[in-house]
Design a protein around this motif. Structure first.
Motif, mmCIF file in Angstrom:
data_model
loop_
_atom_site.group_PDB
_atom_site.id
_atom_site.type_symbol
_atom_site.label_atom_id
_atom_site.label_comp_id
_atom_site.label_asym_id
_atom_site.label_seq_id
_atom_site.Cartn_x
_atom_site.Cartn_y
_atom_site.Cartn_z
ATOM 1 N N TRP A 167 -8.866 -7.465 2.805
ATOM 2 C CA TRP A 167 -8.370 -6.274 3.480
ATOM 3 C C TRP A 167 -7.256 -6.668 4.454
ATOM 4 O O TRP A 167 -6.220 -6.004 4.529
ATOM 5 C CB TRP A 167 -9.519 -5.601 4.239
ATOM 6 C CG TRP A 167 -9.398 -4.117 4.395
ATOM 7 C CD1 TRP A 167 -10.027 -3.178 3.662
ATOM 8 C CD2 TRP A 167 -8.590 -3.404 5.363
ATOM 9 N NE1 TRP A 167 -9.675 -1.909 4.095
ATOM 10 C CE2 TRP A 167 -8.803 -2.023 5.137
ATOM 11 C CE3 TRP A 167 -7.730 -3.798 6.378
ATOM 12 C CZ2 TRP A 167 -8.178 -1.042 5.896
ATOM 13 C CZ3 TRP A 167 -7.103 -2.813 7.129
ATOM 14 C CH2 TRP A 167 -7.321 -1.452 6.887
ATOM 15 N N TRP A 186 -3.322 -5.521 4.554
ATOM 16 C CA TRP A 186 -2.677 -4.955 5.743
ATOM 17 C C TRP A 186 -1.389 -5.714 6.062
ATOM 18 O O TRP A 186 -0.361 -5.102 6.403
ATOM 19 C CB TRP A 186 -3.629 -5.022 6.939
ATOM 20 C CG TRP A 186 -2.941 -4.724 8.240
ATOM 21 C CD1 TRP A 186 -2.604 -3.492 8.732
ATOM 22 C CD2 TRP A 186 -2.449 -5.677 9.187
ATOM 23 N NE1 TRP A 186 -1.952 -3.623 9.929
ATOM 24 C CE2 TRP A 186 -1.840 -4.946 10.239
ATOM 25 C CE3 TRP A 186 -2.483 -7.071 9.253
ATOM 26 C CZ2 TRP A 186 -1.263 -5.581 11.330
ATOM 27 C CZ3 TRP A 186 -1.908 -7.699 10.351
ATOM 28 C CH2 TRP A 186 -1.316 -6.953 11.377
ATOM 29 N N ASN A 234 0.124 -0.762 -0.389
ATOM 30 C CA ASN A 234 -1.040 -0.864 0.496
ATOM 31 C C ASN A 234 -0.916 0.083 1.694
ATOM 32 O O ASN A 234 -1.254 -0.268 2.829
ATOM 33 C CB ASN A 234 -1.214 -2.306 0.997
ATOM 34 C CG ASN A 234 -1.431 -3.289 -0.133
ATOM 35 O OD1 ASN A 234 -2.474 -3.282 -0.777
ATOM 36 N ND2 ASN A 234 -0.440 -4.129 -0.389
ATOM 37 N N HIS A 259 -3.985 0.855 3.993
ATOM 38 C CA HIS A 259 -4.343 -0.217 4.922
ATOM 39 C C HIS A 259 -3.469 -0.137 6.173
ATOM 40 O O HIS A 259 -3.954 -0.294 7.301
ATOM 41 C CB HIS A 259 -4.168 -1.581 4.246
ATOM 42 C CG HIS A 259 -5.096 -1.809 3.088
ATOM 43 N ND1 HIS A 259 -4.881 -1.237 1.851
ATOM 44 C CD2 HIS A 259 -6.241 -2.541 2.984
ATOM 45 C CE1 HIS A 259 -5.856 -1.608 1.024
ATOM 46 N NE2 HIS A 259 -6.692 -2.391 1.688
ATOM 47 N N THR A 290 -12.687 -2.907 6.429
ATOM 48 C CA THR A 290 -12.050 -2.729 7.742
ATOM 49 C C THR A 290 -12.750 -3.516 8.847
ATOM 50 O O THR A 290 -12.200 -3.677 9.932
ATOM 51 C CB THR A 290 -12.059 -1.242 8.152
ATOM 52 O OG1 THR A 290 -13.421 -0.808 8.329
ATOM 53 C CG2 THR A 290 -11.377 -0.382 7.095
#
Length: 321
Positions: free
Chosen positions: A165, A169, A263, A266, A304
């Motif tokens: 993740w 990001w 993305n 994100h 997250t």
């Protein structure tokens, strides 16, 4: 010579016992929400900050339901936040309630439930002994929710992310999309509602009716916020959040093929967490985590670094109890 007992205090001090004082302090901590629910906002100024409540137990949500003509009830509790409930087919139902402060003893919670008039509740916390003693029986096992702590620094939130993740990001930081942050407006964000309905049909899931979202935006326009990722002025992804006191809730989101490539979600979610934290919010509720029917969305929420917490299950109060 006989002595007279000290008179029982009204409020705090003046002969009140320590349990009475603690009970009074708990009432004080919930008074801002109670005043707000009843429309006495000026009374909130000198009081403690309102408690962190789930969306379904906040006065913003109650106001939206009332705007739609729903029969909303607000029931004061001696030891907790006022319970927001609906009465349907003769049954009083509360979603994500009641909510108590952590130090409220089990006996006080049981008494609150018995006096609340609730018959059906989707409980926010796991209190099986309390619910059973109050005459309730579980009819549905608990669901799970993802809650992101916004009191952490941005650096801490980044460190808590799952590696995949966090890498997504980082790629989003180098992507070409622009982030637009605006209060929801139907003329501006109608496309998002249409896209959401299309994905609900395609993926065969349902959320709260858009009518509730529109009513919420009418009542609290600055608490209904849309984060949109645009590329060459074309939306490629969006996320909508509802603010309610010190908590915010992720309500709906959409992304297209280009948004997935870049993305965008994100980047949008991290930007939203920073934006909300900067405005004093302490928690972001990302909603249910269902690894069976929506595994992709569940992985996104888990990634997250949010805390995955079980709710309390659905409970029915037996007749005569």
């Amino acid at each position: 010579m006989a002595t007279r007992a000290a008179p029982r205090a009204v409020g705090l001090g003046g002969g009140a016992t320590m349990p009475e004082i603690r009970r009074g302090l708990r009432l004080v901590s919930f008074m801002p929400f109670f005043n707000h629910a009843l429309g006495f906002n000026p009374l909130n100024a000198p009081m403690a900050p309102e408690p962190a409540l789930p969306l379904q137990q906040h006065s913003n949500f109650a106001a939206a339901l009332r705007r739609l003509g729903q029969p909303v009830r607000v029931t004061a509790l001696l030891n907790g936040a006022p319970v927001i409930s609906l009465r349907r087919f003769g049954v009083t139902f509360a979603s994500r309630g009641p909510v108590w402060a952590e130090d409220v003893p089990c006996e006080a919670r049981r008494a609150d439930l018995q006096q609340s008039g609730l018959r059906l509740m989707n409980a926010d916390t796991q209190e099986p002994t309390v619910y059973k003693q109050a005459g309730f029986r579980m009819i549905t096992t608990p669901a799970f929710v993802a809650e992101l702590d916004l009191t952490d620094t941005t650096e801490t939130r980044l460190a808590n992310m799952k590696p995949k993740w966090r890498n997504a990001w980082r790629r989003a930081q180098d992507a070409s999309f622009r982030t637009d942050i605006r209060p929801f407006a139907l003329h501006r964000h109608g496309w998002l509602l249409e896209a959401d309905l299309a994905q609900q049909r395609r993926k065969r899931f349902r959320t709260l009716p858009h009518a509730i979202l529109k009513a919420y935006a009418d009542c609290r326009p600055h608490d209904t916020i849309v984060f949109t990722a645009t590329c060459k002025k074309t939306p490629i992804a969006a996320m909508l959040f509802l603010r309610h006191g010190p908590v915010a809730t992720y309500h709906l989101g959409w992304t297209g093929a280009e948004g997935r490539t870049q993305n965008a979600h994100h980047g949008l979610l991290t930007a939203a967490a920073d934006w909300l934290a900067a405005r004093g919010h302490i928690r972001l509720d990302l909603g249910h985590v269902d690894t069976e029917t929506a595994p992709g969305l569940a992985r996104f929420k888990i990634g997250t670094g949010a805390k995955i917490r079980p709710l309390g299950g659905t409970w029915l109060r037996l007749p005569g109890r």
